[in-house]
Design a protein around this motif. Structure first.
Motif, PDB file in Angstrom:
ATOM      1  N   PHE A  81       0.832  -1.207   0.000  1.00 46.67           N
ATOM      2  CA  PHE A  81       0.000   0.000   0.000  1.00 46.67           C
ATOM      3  C   PHE A  81       0.865   1.255   0.000  1.00 46.67           C
ATOM      4  O   PHE A  81       0.519   2.261  -0.620  1.00 46.67           O
ATOM      5  CB  PHE A  81      -0.945  -0.008   1.207  1.00 46.67           C
ATOM      6  N   ASP A 124       0.610   4.287  -2.703  1.00 49.26           N
ATOM      7  CA  ASP A 124       0.524   5.702  -2.348  1.00 49.26           C
ATOM      8  C   ASP A 124       1.531   6.524  -3.138  1.00 49.26           C
ATOM      9  O   ASP A 124       1.204   7.573  -3.690  1.00 49.26           O
ATOM     10  CB  ASP A 124       0.769   5.892  -0.843  1.00 49.26           C
ATOM     11  N   ILE A 172      -7.458   1.991   1.071  1.00 44.70           N
ATOM     12  CA  ILE A 172      -6.541   2.528   0.064  1.00 44.70           C
ATOM     13  C   ILE A 172      -7.224   3.385  -1.005  1.00 44.70           C
ATOM     14  O   ILE A 172      -6.573   4.161  -1.682  1.00 44.70           O
ATOM     15  CB  ILE A 172      -5.741   1.368  -0.591  1.00 44.70           C
ATOM     16  N   GLU A 200      -9.629  -3.556   2.677  1.00 44.43           N
ATOM     17  CA  GLU A 200      -8.627  -3.085   1.752  1.00 44.43           C
ATOM     18  C   GLU A 200      -9.143  -1.939   0.914  1.00 44.43           C
ATOM     19  O   GLU A 200      -8.503  -0.911   0.774  1.00 44.43           O
ATOM     20  CB  GLU A 200      -8.304  -4.231   0.806  1.00 44.43           C
TER      21      GLU A 200
END
Lengths: 505, 321
Positions: A182, A186, A209, A205
């Motif tokens: 993750f 990002d 995200i 999830e």
């Protein structure tokens, strides 16, 4: 007037009579993660494969940066700026990381082009924080799963894509690897301004995200939302489409004190490599009871299930089935005694047609002087398909044409059609299956229990075990480490701890 | 004195035996390298034997008609390419089973060569052609022992020994080699990265066909100077084993092929020394050796990681669920 990075309008995809995508609208901007959430069979993967040029859409329009987008192959999609990281990695294991990334880049020339790209690839890996710069000469087969995934991402990003499609990317990662992953996502959206489409069936999830979430069900968009506007209960309901997400165990029937269906005593089993896989296990399953065996995969539960159902001969110990010692009995013999096995993988023969698949267990009852009675076979198949609402393109279809959930429905329908059955041993019966089918299968197992038969459910899915089992045994390193007589009063954490704690003996 | 001359005799016999073995290497080596290319691209061609027989006939016939060895080899190469093209079309394009088609190619090659031989040379003793003569390489051929063994051979021997490192270089050190191997490992992955699976498989099969045909032609033009439909004598099938023993690497193929050629020449020597010995048993030697080596390899290690993963599987771009 600026266009979205990716825009899909009324995309439709049919496979024969099955509509995989009915009318899908989707939008993606630069610098965002847009998740597509849905149960298995909701049409997520189909949509993804359309975007990546593997499937051709039946109808609808797709635009990239406002220009019509009609890829005719994955290679074409890549050159137009769209890359897909598959759930199962598309890497060539014996090749080095570098060779995997440079494969196909400069055409089939007689020079060694890998060397030219080495530095740039190492740089890109550093910029994106993928940590592969010193692994470029490693064979992919030497890497951990998380690293392989990063190789995939690096491979695709080195081809200058603007849109990254990720198909269930976290399914093979450890929790720690998921966090790292993750972090990478990002950076990709914030620093590289990519658009990322994340396909998942995991609610947390998607909530953690995403900038936007689109929910698919049965090939249709149920809705588009953002993590700020929605909670996991609402999302789950959008995915599943049922109001009641209550546990099946609620309608538990009390049969009072029952006879023991199966008694296992001091069972020790070795695996194929000769190691002790099941270590002195004793347990009892009564009629009218679902007993769960939970454990992290590879802790001996598969061997245990195989040993009690006649597929493995134990080293020592007894297995009594309704009072008779059945150690050494064959699978077929035990089945005739009423002990059914729902195996770990889909119990179908892919190349066989549906009717043939429906009589696999008792084919000998379907012939007449060595000639198979086609009509009887087909009517059995028709009954299984209707009773278990198996979605099929037609009765003559082969099992390979069915989705995972429907293969499993077919298997279970075929097994539970056996009128002499007294006990079912089910191994991970809902693994990799959509929520709807999962509930359906749970209902069927509970129905078995409610009708007074016994079920031994061997599963790695803790939620499943907690929701339908009457008793729960935890297997860890081949031993039963805890037994919970009232799963309803147990917390997930307690069981999880017993499953994962080492050296608890 | 007597002992001394016996020692000399042994030396001469050994040198000539090894020298003969090297001269017998090209048929195995060319066909093995060709089949390595085909298999590295994921297609197994079990019809090598048939292509070799056709190559032997065309090479023989080309040279017989033109009195030029080069024309003979060219004719063979064209024939091999055509048969391989047929194989490619049926497997790579039409997705037919590679084993079945390979078997068909064997029968077509063998049958066509026998048929052409019968109608072009009906009856009588088969005509002879000149075999390739040895070309001594200046200076090097004067080196004791090695000079005779390695540097006093015909031109095809030199070329096929040179081909091995070149073939290995292309396969393992260039972009096209990497693409070929990727197609043999996982054509789906290769395709998704823009690698041209179909063209590469066609190309590798055709290279394999040409080399197999040249291998056969060499048996007629370089060894026996005649054609008989039994001239190849199973070498094309042994090649399939040699490819595995070489672990799909042309460099290792040189050693493996030398060993099998040595057996071949021992067997030929033995036959002329003991004309009463059952030749069928001796002729079995290379086959038995191949089987034994394959079994030993299997027992000692594994061939799994060197074998192309997608070997013998056809590739289809699908639009199914």
């Amino acid at each position: 007037m600026s266009h979205p990075l990716l825009e899909a309008r009324s995309v439709r995809k049919e496979f024969g009579d099955v509509v995989a995508n009915r009318d899908v609208d989707f939008e993606l901007e630069r610098g965002e993660v847009h998740s597509i959430l849905g149960a298995n069979g909701a049409g997520k993967s189909t949509f993804m494969k359309i975007l990546y040029g593997i499937h051709r859409r039946t109808d609808g329009k797709i635009f990239v940066d406002g220009a019509p987008y009609n890829p005719d192959s994955p290679a074409d999609a890549l050159t137009q700026g769209i890359g897909l990281v598959f759930q199962e990695f598309k890497l060539i294991e014996p090749f080095s990381v570098l060779d995997n990334i440079t494969l196909g880049l400069d055409g089939a020339t007689f020079d060694d082009n890998s060397a030219r790209h080495r530095e740039e690839i190492a740089d890109l890996s550093e910029t994106l924080g993928l940590g592969l710069a010193d692994r470029l000469d490693w064979r992919v087969s030497e890497l951990a799963e998380g690293e392989k995934q990063r190789v995939e991402i690096l491979k695709i990003l080195y081809r200058d894509v603007d849109i990254l499609l990720l198909d269930e990317p976290t399914s093979i990662l450890t929790p720690q690897e998921v966090d790292e992953f993750f972090g990478v996502l990002d950076r990709l959206v914030e620093e590289e301004d990519l658009g990322i489409v994340l396909i998942t069936h995991k609610l947390d999830e998607a909530l953690a995200i995403s900038d936007r979430i689109t929910v698919l069900r049965d090939g249709d968009v149920v809705g588009e939302t953002t993590p700020a506007d929605v909670d996991s209960e609402t999302l789950a309901e959008m995915m599943v489409g049922h109001d009641d997400v209550a546990s099946v165990a609620d309608h538990r029937v009390d049969h009072g004190e029952q006879d023991a269906a199966m008694t296992v005593d001091g069972l020790t089993v070795r695996n194929a490599r000769g190691q002790v896989a099941v270590d002195d296990v004793s347990l009892t399953v009564q009629d009218g009871e679902i007993v769960g065996i939970v454990g992290v995969e590879g802790n001996g539960q598969t061997e245990l299930a195989r040993a009690v159902s006649g597929l493995l001969t134990p080293d020592s110990g007894r297995v009594d089935f309704h009072g008779t010692d059945v150690v050494g009995a064959s699978r077929k013999g035990l089945q005739d005694e009423g002990l059914l096995l729902i195996p770990d993988s889909h119990g179908v023969v892919e190349e066989f047609e549906i009717p043939e698949n429906c009589i696999l267990d008792d084919y000998e009852e379907y012939h007449d002087n060595f000639v198979i009675q086609g009509d009887r076979m087909r009517s059995t198949a028709q009954r299984v398909v209707e009773e278990y609402s198996v979605k099929i393109p037609g009765l003559d279809a082969t099992a390979s044409q069915l989705s995972g959930g429907n293969k499993q429905k077919l298997t279970i329908g075929r097994k539970l059609g056996d009128e002499n059955r007294r006990m079912v041993v089910a191994v991970n019966p809902t693994k990799g299956i959509d929520v709807d089918t999962k509930r359906f299968i749970h209902d069927k197992l509970v129905q078995e229990r409610n009708e007074g038969r016994s079920v031994l459910l061997v599963t790695t899915d803790l939620d499943e075990a907690l929701s339908i089992c009457d008793r729960l045994a935890v297997i860890n390193d081949g031993r039963i480490v805890s037994v919970f007589d009232d799963p309803a009063s147990v917390t997930k954490q307690e069981v999880g701890l017993a499953m994962t704690e080492s050296e608890s003996r | 004195m007597a002992l001394d001359s016996l020692g000399q005799l042994t030396e001469i016999v050994t040198i000539s035996l090894v020298s003969t073995s090297v001269a017998l290497m090209p048929p195995y080596l060319l066909a093995t390298i060709g089949e390595i290319y085909a298999e590295q691209s994921g297609v197994i061609n079990i019809g090598v034997e048939g292509i070799m027989v056709l190559g032997a006939f065309l090479g023989f016939f080309g040279q017989y008609v033109s009195s030029s060895a080069t024309v003979g080899f060219l004719t063979a190469a064209i024939g091999g390419a055509v048969l391989a093209l047929l194989m490619s079309y049926l497997t790579v394009t039409r997705l037919r089973n590679q084993i079945v088609i390979g078997l068909g190619i064997y029968f077509v090659g063998f049958g066509l060569a026998s048929y052409l031989n019968t109608i072009l040379f009906p009856g009588g003793t088969p005509p002879r052609i000149d075999t390739l003569s040895a070309v001594a390489i200046p200076v090097l051929s004067d080196v004791p022992i090695l000079g005779r063994v390695l540097f006093t051979q015909n031109v095809v021997v030199y070329l096929s020994l040179l081909l091995a490192p070149v073939a290995a270089y292309v396969l393992f050190r260039t972009a096209i080699g990497r693409e070929i191997r990727s197609v043999g490992e996982d054509p789906g992955v290769a395709d998704s990265l823009g690698v041209d699976v179909f063209t590469l498989r066609y190309a590798c099969l055709i290279v394999g066909g040409i080399l197999a045909a040249l291998a056969g032609a060499y048996l007629a033009q370089g060894v026996s100077g005649r054609f008989s439909r039994f001239i190849v004598d199973g070498r094309g099938f042994i090649v399939l084993g040699l490819v595995i023993v070489s672990l799909w690497d042309p460099r290792k193929a040189v050693l493996v092929v030398f060993a099998i050629s040595l057996l071949d020449s021992v067997q030929i020597r033995f036959q002329s020394a003991f004309p009463d010995a059952p030749i069928q048993l001796l002729a079995m030697l290379p086959f038995v050796a191949t089987i034994v080596i394959l079994v030993v390899i299997r027992l000692v290690g594994s061939i799994g990681q060197d074998m192309p993963d997608a070997l013998a599987t056809n590739y289809e771009r699908g639009d199914t669920q």
